[in-house]
Write a protein that holds these residues in place. Structure first.
Motif, PDB file in Angstrom:
ATOM      1  N   ASP A 215      52.696  36.108  30.535  1.00  0.00           N
ATOM      2  CA  ASP A 215      52.553  36.534  29.145  1.00  0.00           C
ATOM      3  C   ASP A 215      51.513  37.649  29.048  1.00  0.00           C
ATOM      4  N   ILE A 216      51.937  38.771  28.508  1.00  0.00           N
ATOM      5  CA  ILE A 216      51.031  39.900  28.301  1.00  0.00           C
ATOM      6  C   ILE A 216      50.811  40.068  26.803  1.00  0.00           C
ATOM      7  N   SER A 217      49.558  40.044  26.423  1.00  0.00           N
ATOM      8  CA  SER A 217      49.176  40.155  25.012  1.00  0.00           C
ATOM      9  C   SER A 217      47.846  40.904  24.947  1.00  0.00           C
ATOM     10  N   PRO A 218      47.383  41.213  23.749  1.00  0.00           N
ATOM     11  CA  PRO A 218      46.063  41.871  23.656  1.00  0.00           C
ATOM     12  C   PRO A 218      44.965  41.078  24.353  1.00  0.00           C
ATOM     13  N   GLU A 219      45.124  39.749  24.408  1.00  0.00           N
ATOM     14  CA  GLU A 219      44.110  38.914  25.050  1.00  0.00           C
ATOM     15  C   GLU A 219      44.199  38.951  26.574  1.00  0.00           C
ATOM     16  N   THR A 220      45.353  39.347  27.102  1.00  0.00           N
ATOM     17  CA  THR A 220      45.520  39.351  28.561  1.00  0.00           C
ATOM     18  C   THR A 220      45.676  40.754  29.144  1.00  0.00           C
ATOM     19  N   ASN A 221      45.566  41.762  28.316  1.00  0.00           N
ATOM     20  CA  ASN A 221      45.712  43.139  28.804  1.00  0.00           C
ATOM     21  C   ASN A 221      44.676  43.495  29.874  1.00  0.00           C
ATOM     22  N   TYR A 222      43.545  42.812  29.845  1.00  0.00           N
ATOM     23  CA  TYR A 222      42.488  43.115  30.812  1.00  0.00           C
ATOM     24  C   TYR A 222      42.956  42.899  32.253  1.00  0.00           C
ATOM     25  N   LEU A 223      44.003  42.071  32.426  1.00  0.00           N
ATOM     26  CA  LEU A 223      44.490  41.778  33.773  1.00  0.00           C
ATOM     27  C   LEU A 223      45.019  43.026  34.482  1.00  0.00           C
ATOM     28  N   PHE A 224      45.487  44.000  33.707  1.00  0.00           N
ATOM     29  CA  PHE A 224      46.036  45.214  34.319  1.00  0.00           C
ATOM     30  C   PHE A 224      44.967  46.033  35.046  1.00  0.00           C
ATOM     31  N   THR A 225      43.743  45.855  34.662  1.00  0.00           N
ATOM     32  CA  THR A 225      42.661  46.633  35.289  1.00  0.00           C
ATOM     33  C   THR A 225      41.687  45.754  36.070  1.00  0.00           C
ATOM     34  N   LYS A 226      41.954  44.472  36.134  1.00  0.00           N
ATOM     35  CA  LYS A 226      41.063  43.557  36.848  1.00  0.00           C
ATOM     36  C   LYS A 226      41.243  43.711  38.360  1.00  0.00           C
ATOM     37  N   ASN A 227      40.163  43.615  39.095  1.00  0.00           N
ATOM     38  CA  ASN A 227      40.207  43.760  40.545  1.00  0.00           C
ATOM     39  C   ASN A 227      40.801  42.519  41.212  1.00  0.00           C
ATOM     40  N   TRP A 228      41.540  42.763  42.273  1.00  0.00           N
ATOM     41  CA  TRP A 228      42.061  41.685  43.100  1.00  0.00           C
ATOM     42  C   TRP A 228      40.973  41.244  44.077  1.00  0.00           C
ATOM     43  N   GLN A 229      41.069  39.994  44.505  1.00  0.00           N
ATOM     44  CA  GLN A 229      40.058  39.431  45.396  1.00  0.00           C
ATOM     45  C   GLN A 229      40.692  38.949  46.698  1.00  0.00           C
ATOM     46  N   ASP A 230      39.915  39.011  47.770  1.00  0.00           N
ATOM     47  CA  ASP A 230      40.357  38.385  49.017  1.00  0.00           C
ATOM     48  C   ASP A 230      40.364  36.872  48.832  1.00  0.00           C
ATOM     49  N   GLY A 231      41.296  36.219  49.496  1.00  0.00           N
ATOM     50  CA  GLY A 231      41.352  34.765  49.391  1.00  0.00           C
ATOM     51  C   GLY A 231      42.094  34.153  50.570  1.00  0.00           C
ATOM     52  N   ILE A 232      42.075  32.838  50.617  1.00  0.00           N
ATOM     53  CA  ILE A 232      42.799  32.078  51.639  1.00  0.00           C
ATOM     54  C   ILE A 232      43.732  31.105  50.913  1.00  0.00           C
ATOM     55  N   VAL A 233      45.002  31.186  51.216  1.00  0.00           N
ATOM     56  CA  VAL A 233      45.995  30.284  50.624  1.00  0.00           C
ATOM     57  C   VAL A 233      46.794  29.657  51.754  1.00  0.00           C
ATOM     58  N   GLU A 234      46.750  28.332  51.840  1.00  0.00           N
ATOM     59  CA  GLU A 234      47.443  27.614  52.917  1.00  0.00           C
ATOM     60  C   GLU A 234      47.048  28.174  54.287  1.00  0.00           C
ATOM     61  N   ASN A 235      45.744  28.465  54.429  1.00  0.00           N
ATOM     62  CA  ASN A 235      45.179  28.984  55.683  1.00  0.00           C
ATOM     63  C   ASN A 235      45.719  30.363  56.064  1.00  0.00           C
ATOM     64  N   LYS A 236      46.182  31.101  55.079  1.00  0.00           N
ATOM     65  CA  LYS A 236      46.684  32.449  55.319  1.00  0.00           C
ATOM     66  C   LYS A 236      45.881  33.443  54.477  1.00  0.00           C
ATOM     67  N   ASN A 237      45.697  34.650  55.023  1.00  0.00           N
ATOM     68  CA  ASN A 237      44.998  35.696  54.277  1.00  0.00           C
ATOM     69  C   ASN A 237      45.813  36.103  53.053  1.00  0.00           C
TER      70      ASN A 237
END
Length: 283
Positions: A215-237
């Motif tokens: 869902d994209i709305s005025p409250e979630t528009n910030y996601l378009f410019t938010k930085n992605w982060q490194d992470g581990i999911v199921e022991n995978k990069n």
């Protein structure tokens, strides 16, 4: 004298008997001839009968119509069976085992319509819990490859680097009580594709939010410019985009050196990892 009379009587009897036999034989031949002529006459009457000719003509026409009807039924049955079948181009072989496959024609669709079609299929998949469905997009009855997909949605994947990604990709749906979508990419190698994927991050959400029902709305528009982060999911990069509450909005996970899965579901990642690792085939 008596002997002469006996001889005469014997001659008379013999002659009489012979005459009787001859007459009988002659009568037999005559009767047979009469019967034969009568049969020929009756057959001729039947052959010349207008009603007989009409009946035979009617029977012939009826047989012709029956054969024509059967031929039409066979043709229609074959045509109906094959008219709705869309052949996936043979070069696109399954890249992971799926319990069921679905083909969606997207001829002339906009980006929004393509996303809606895929999301509807995910939400309405008939696979059982723990199973996976493969979703193939087609255009002009040919499978849509990754390059064509990016073009159709006016995507922002860097075209100069798109050759690092195989054209053979897959939309998939996993049923784990909740039905989750994933996109599985086959790549040349982790090293080759890492920069291309990193460059796509800024626009990946914009390109794919409709497919994942984000869902994209005025409250979630910030996601378009938010930085992605490194992470581990199921022991995978992984590279992860989270909302302000720390919930995963979208991520891409490096399953192995040649496979990347894009999704917003950790359970989908787990299922893809299992199937790729063990080549799982369910029967």
């Amino acid at each position: 004298m008596e002997n002469e009379n006996k001889l005469k009587n014997r001659n008379v009897e013999t002659y009489t008997d012979d005459m009787v036999k001859a007459i009988e034989n002659d009568k037999g031949g005559l009767i047979k001839k009469i019967i034969h002529e009568e049969e020929e006459h009756e057959a001729e009457k039947i052959n010349l009968s207008p009603r007989s000719r009409k009946n035979r003509l009617f029977m012939f026409i009826s047989i012709v119509f029956i054969f024509l009807a059967l031929a039409i039924l066979v043709f229609l049955a074959f045509f109906d069976e094959n008219s709705n079948i869309v052949q996936v181009a043979p070069q696109f072989t399954p890249i992971v085992f799926t319990d069921q496959s679905n083909i969606q024609a997207i001829d002339g669709f906009t980006k929004e319509k393509i996303a809606e079609t895929v999301l509807d299929q995910v939400n309405n998949t008939k696979v059982k819990v723990g199973e996976m469905e493969g979703i193939y997009l087609t255009e002009n009855k040919k499978a849509v490859g990754f390059k064509r997909f990016v073009t159709l949605i006016k995507g922002n994947f860097v075209l100069d680097q798109i050759d690092f990604v195989s054209d053979n990709f897959l939309f998939g749906a996993v049923n784990n009580e909740v039905k989750d979508l994933f996109i599985l990419l086959k790549v040349r190698s982790f090293t080759n594709v890492f920069l291309a994927m990193h460059n796509w991050e800024d626009k990946m959400l914009y390109d794919l939010y409709g497919f994942f029902g984000i869902d994209i709305s005025p409250e979630t528009n910030y996601l378009f410019t938010k930085n992605w982060q490194d992470g581990i999911v199921e022991n995978k990069n992984a590279r992860i985009l989270e909302n302000k509450d720390g919930k995963i909005v979208l991520m891409y996970v490096f399953i192995n050196d040649s496979s990347i899965v894009i999704t917003n579901s950790e359970t989908a990642v787990r299922e893809v990892i299992l199937r790729l690792a063990f080549g799982q085939i369910k029967k």
